[in-house]
Design a protein around this motif. Sequence first.
Motif, mmCIF file in Angstrom:
data_model
loop_
_atom_site.group_PDB
_atom_site.id
_atom_site.type_symbol
_atom_site.label_atom_id
_atom_site.label_comp_id
_atom_site.label_asym_id
_atom_site.label_seq_id
_atom_site.Cartn_x
_atom_site.Cartn_y
_atom_site.Cartn_z
ATOM 1 N N GLU A 99 0.823 -1.201 0.000
ATOM 2 C CA GLU A 99 0.000 0.000 0.000
ATOM 3 C C GLU A 99 0.861 1.257 0.000
ATOM 4 O O GLU A 99 0.610 2.216 -0.732
ATOM 5 N N ARG A 180 -5.677 -3.806 -0.085
ATOM 6 C CA ARG A 180 -5.021 -5.060 -0.454
ATOM 7 C C ARG A 180 -5.341 -6.097 0.609
ATOM 8 O O ARG A 180 -5.031 -5.919 1.794
ATOM 9 N N ARG A 184 -4.678 -9.982 -3.403
ATOM 10 C CA ARG A 184 -5.437 -9.208 -4.382
ATOM 11 C C ARG A 184 -5.611 -7.761 -3.945
ATOM 12 O O ARG A 184 -5.636 -7.444 -2.760
ATOM 13 N N TRP A 185 -5.750 -6.890 -4.973
ATOM 14 C CA TRP A 185 -6.078 -5.484 -4.764
ATOM 15 C C TRP A 185 -7.564 -5.267 -5.033
ATOM 16 O O TRP A 185 -8.119 -5.842 -5.961
#
Length: 322
Positions: A99, A180, A184-185
């Motif tokens: 991030e 996140r 995965r985002w």
Amino acid sequence: MANTSSRTLRLLSLLQTHRYWPGEELAQRLEVSIRTLRRDIDRLRELGYPVEASRGVDGGYQLAPGAALPPLVLDDEEAVALAVALQTSAHGAVTGIAESSVRALAKVVQVMPARLRARVEAVRAVTLSPVWSGSGPEVDSEALVTVAQACRDTERLEFGYTAASGQRTERQVEPLRLVRLGRRWYLVAYDLTRHDWRSFRLDRLSGPHRTGARFRPRELPAEDPVAFVRAGLGNAAVGYTVSAVVSAPEDVVRQQIGRWSTVTAVDQSSCRLEMGADSLEWPAMALGSLGVEFQVLGPPEMITYLREWSVRFDRATQPHHG
């Protein structure tokens, strides 16, 4: 002089936080007059920061892409190295780093000249990074930056989106935050077509572009964006729900992998963990990363999977003959 220098740094930080600041609002944040604000803007320009100004009733300032990087910050080689490293970190699995890397990458790209962006892309194109087997789908770093900047600048975003069913639709949203979880985002945003909040997987998102239309953020119907995404995943069908008892205090486990799981205390020295996933690789790595004893309660596929790992690792430690 010290107060002026501190204020100048604060001004630069604010300009990097939002794409555009109305002059009155910026002056209020700095607790200075419009006249003093203009002098501070001129000081940043003298240092090489490309600050653009718009006049009129709604006049304000924004930090624009420059012809060169600001002096005494990064030279060309350092800028390219930093951007490539941030792109790599954005896809990494280290907690808290991905991030931060996206936020930093958005700032660097904002002031990077086109010639350096081309060099960054060239280096990235010929560089291979090791990935875990079974890790989440790769997300294009340029898409990450575009979405991150739209979130930062409260600017409407348009993109194509492919649902789990394979149906593709065009979306226009008011983006709030990138999240996140696991490998995965997700983008948390207000969907202007469906008039409701949604979370979008970035690996299913295509062609994101900023519209230039700004908006006033709405109130999210959740404690925070992470809680919103996790609640949505809880309602969605997942391949496996892994349950285990971990021989470590609840706060320790929550700090390490609590973002991707539900952790409940059993007693002072142990806790129960539940994690939804569409494959078994990530839960296995998450449990193993804790470095403590644990017992898997289910599902049966997870128990079988870990037994296979155990046999494979045991063979790897045996003396090799021949």
